[in-house]
Design an enzyme around this catalytic site. Sequence first.
Site, short mmCIF file in Angstrom:
data_model
loop_
_atom_site.label_atom_id
_atom_site.label_comp_id
_atom_site.label_asym_id
_atom_site.label_seq_id
_atom_site.Cartn_x
_atom_site.Cartn_y
_atom_site.Cartn_z
N PRO A 195 4.55 -0.10 -68.37
CA PRO A 195 5.11 0.92 -69.26
C PRO A 195 6.62 0.98 -69.18
O PRO A 195 7.21 0.84 -68.11
CB PRO A 195 4.47 2.23 -68.74
N GLU B 195 13.52 10.49 -39.78
CA GLU B 195 14.37 9.66 -40.63
C GLU B 195 15.24 8.72 -39.80
O GLU B 195 15.50 7.58 -40.19
CB GLU B 195 15.24 10.55 -41.53
N HIS C 31 13.22 5.66 -38.93
CA HIS C 31 13.21 4.66 -40.02
C HIS C 31 14.49 3.84 -40.00
O HIS C 31 14.46 2.60 -40.10
CB HIS C 31 13.09 5.37 -41.38
#
Length: 659
Positions: A248, A470, A473
């Site tokens: 799409p 975080e 990560h």
Amino acid sequence: MAEENKKPTEGKKNKKPDLKKPKFSAYWIYGALLVFFLAIFLSGGSNLTQATKTTQAEFETYLRDGDVEKVEIVNKKLAKVYLTAEASTQEKHLKTKSKGLLGGPSAGDPNYQFEFGDLQNFENNFQQIKQENSLNTQIVWNTESNVWGEVLMGLLPFIVIIGIWIFIMKRMSGGAGGGAGGQIFNIGKSKAKLFDEKIDVKTSFKDVAGLEGAKEEVQEIVDFLKHPEKYTSLGGKIPKGALLVGPPGTGKTLLARAVAGEAKVPFFSLSGSDFVEMFVGVGASRVRDLFKQAKEKSPSIIFIDEIDAIGRARGKSNFSGSNDERENTLNQLLTEMDGFATNSNVIVIAATNRADVLDKALMRAGRFDRQIYVDLPDVRERKEIFEVHLRPLKKEENLDTDFLSKQTPGFSGADIANVCNEAALIAARQDKKAVGKQDFLDAVDRIVGGLEKKNKIVTPGEKKAIAFHEAGHATVSWMLEHAAPLVKVTIVPRGQSLGAAWYLPEERLIVRPEQMLDEMCATLGGRAAEKVIFNQISTGALSDLEKVTKQARAMVTIYGLNDKVGNLTYYDSSGQSEYNFSKPYSEKTAELIDKEISNLIETQYQRAIDLLEKNKEKLTELANVLLEKEVIFKDNLEKIFGERPFGKSSETAEKLVTD
């Protein structure tokens, strides 16, 4: 002088007719008849004369004077007074003569009329005055009925029912307007919108950036319609159809609009859902009418958007065994495209993002001869798309489109258009005179990550856990060779996430096992950091676990990257496995697959824990900086960890990962 006299004449010739003049309609006649009947009904039908109104007190005075010859009681509520011949000539009664509909006097009609309250009291007063004055005045009883009113009341229910039925039928057949679908019996007519060379279609191929291969094939079809002898002289035949397939937002419908603007031939545009109707046989009838119109205006092009609405494979998902109207519509479409009576010079262009569910008979050569795949744009194509959508914007002079294209990996053309519009809105919100680089970066963050929620209530303990999550990560991705390096980390809630991290992943065409494993390890770095620092885990890693589970399952069951399962894939590109109730492997193999998926994830989780244990102090330092500033960048990581040990020379682009 001659030129001056000529100008008014030319103005009259070029003057366009006034299109706002009301057109005659049969509804005016219906309205006039309705008003006429209502007037008759309200006027009492048979009561067409007008008598002078009076009061009961005045009537009793006239009665005592002997001026009244007769009184007529109508429906026990209205009294009509008839005067004697002598009284009618008196001066006080000269203005009481009744008038008919045309305004002239009418003989034998009442002179006065009035309404009384209680009938019994009226009779008692009348008899008393009559006896006291020895009068011969008569009293007559009468009952009048409105014949027209009774007829109308009897017919009114039928008129209402018929009117409602006509209204519903017109709405279901496409409204009360003109055109093929405007009348009751034209419900089977095609709803396609016709674009021809007389209509100004502003979209052209220059407005379609990227999509070089798709544009080339579509341009060839347009060129064939413009210059057919160039191809037919060599014995070639025009393609029957072209199917645009792709995710799409990649520009399939935009490409079709460009064809409408460039073809200079009649262009019929409609959606697959326009064939669907609640009545049996309507879809097939509309297909027949569509191709009939196209053949009458040939050479012509038919564009069917979202063709999967009627083109799904037959015999599937029809468990009732009853007649399927969608299948009848598809059968008629197949016959019209390449049946016994072949259509010449009518090309069908269709678009869908679900080519896997289309019927095989629709996909064969002779119907859709060409399948044009419209893929997501790469860096170079994204730059071209940005240049198209930046044209109407008031932007800074030195805006770097190369930089913008690198910040939007995996974005479709529609996403890039949304980024440009959002950047303009952000700049306007800040009262800027031009849209700048930072506005585009904020727009990317806003679209992918959601709106920042700085007022969201987060406890200090939760904020600390989010910061270490975080930071985990960031630390793991910085230490692994094939993991995407981090650019920015924030612990400000954005959208549904409590924290977000931006990376610079490579745009790879093929992915190797070690690259997927490093990405899985970096994704699990957030939960691993919680385990290392707090010796506890939380629900904050939901999106991380979902991502790594899908990656691990794909490695084992789709890509054949697991040694124990072997070089096998259980992926079905045709999409037929969606309708199967059984798995394509045994229970023993299912247990092996589940075990290998779990082993892959747990191995990378333990690997992330080991990396963070070795760099626990740096992890804590990074988390503290994040708690203090709420947003950190690549420079903060370089100060703490030093230069990244694995340099990346290839072009990279930014991506947002949320937790």
